[in-house]
Design a protein around this motif. Structure first.
Motif, short mmCIF file in Angstrom:
data_model
loop_
_atom_site.label_atom_id
_atom_site.label_comp_id
_atom_site.label_asym_id
_atom_site.label_seq_id
_atom_site.Cartn_x
_atom_site.Cartn_y
_atom_site.Cartn_z
N GLY A 52 0.68 -1.19 0.05
CA GLY A 52 0.03 -0.12 0.10
C GLY A 52 0.75 1.15 0.04
N LEU A 53 0.16 2.53 0.03
CA LEU A 53 1.08 3.68 -0.07
C LEU A 53 0.90 4.30 1.21
N VAL A 54 1.74 4.84 1.78
CA VAL A 54 1.58 5.45 3.33
C VAL A 54 2.01 6.93 3.08
N THR A 55 1.11 8.03 3.29
CA THR A 55 1.77 9.47 3.24
C THR A 55 1.90 9.78 4.42
N LEU A 56 3.38 10.27 4.40
CA LEU A 56 3.99 10.50 5.73
C LEU A 56 4.45 12.08 5.79
N ARG A 57 3.93 12.66 6.80
CA ARG A 57 4.52 14.12 6.64
C ARG A 57 5.54 14.40 7.83
N SER A 58 6.81 15.02 7.27
CA SER A 58 7.83 14.76 8.17
C SER A 58 8.44 16.57 8.18
N GLU A 59 8.65 16.78 9.76
CA GLU A 59 9.26 18.20 9.76
C GLU A 59 10.56 18.20 10.44
#
Lengths: 155, 155
Positions: free
Chosen positions: B126-133
């Motif tokens: 699957g595709l996971v969307t990860l937001r990283s700061e």
């Protein structure tokens, strides 16, 4: 095509000198296993970027460069082919890696200006949207980058 | 918070183990002038990334790391803090550099899962969307990255 190595030293473009549809072609960069492993050891130490044998059983099926390595080489090629006054200053962008970069690939970047937007708040500059495709010697696209660049206006 | 260094060695997450809102905090990385110049010499040889004095008269006003260097360090910190089964495999994403990374900055990455999408065509992933700061020691955001990761389902 403009922006080959020799031009870069001779003339630098301000925002006012650029136009939508303008294209730039870079020189070529050959990537090998040693470069891939050295970059990965420092910045992306995962098995598929470090050793061909370990990469066999992974999604990549063999040694592949870190996408950030492809991005870094793309930047190097842009610096040599995109003669922007004040340098190439990116505010950000969208990046995609449709296929892995492999040992023996020869990378080349073709770029096209897709938008030019003078800044409303900063009359000395504007934002240029540049779409860059990084391809290998078979013309396969390894990376697409749509970058927003800060470009000065002609003083 | 999950995913600190020790956990990474102990347990790896499949798609089925992840949930939206899940967060991961990285270790810290201190960047100095020598690292900035070494990366720039290889990948982004522009005056504002190579020498403080040359950078003074530019948009940056002083030595600044290449954005791709910030991205590469971020990847290194993610590798140590995001224990995905099969590794961290990015298909692409959006990146922005709201402020420059400077010598002496101590970088740390906080990530959050914002979307999980099992693949329709590939039932094993699957595709996971990860937001990283990526922030410095003063909590200033140096980079935001919203990445699409390919993550295997539990076999």
């Amino acid at each position: 095509m403009t922006g080959a190595g020799a031009d870069a030293a001779e003339r630098r473009f301000y925002l006012d000198d650029l136009h939508v549809g303008q294209r730039f072609a870079s020189a070529a960069h050959a990537i090998d296993e040693a470069q891939i492993i050295a970059f990965a050891a420092q910045f992306d130490p995962q098995p598929f970027h470090l050793a061909d044998e370990a990469a066999r059983g992974t999604l990549f099926g063999g040694l592949a460069a870190s996408g950030w390595h492809t991005a870094a080489i793309t930047m190097r090629l842009l610096v040599g082919s995109l003669p922007i006054a004040g340098g190439i200053v990116g505010a950000g962008g969208e990046i995609a890696w449709p296929r892995p970069t492999r040992p023996g690939d020869v990378l080349q970047v073709e770029s096209e200006i897709v938008e030019i937007a003078p800044s409303a708040s900063r009359p000395d500059r504007g934002l240029v949207t540049l779409r860059s495709e990084t391809r290998n010697q078979r013309g396969e696209t390894l990376q697409t980058l749509t970058a927003r660049l800060v470009v000065p206006r002609r003083p």
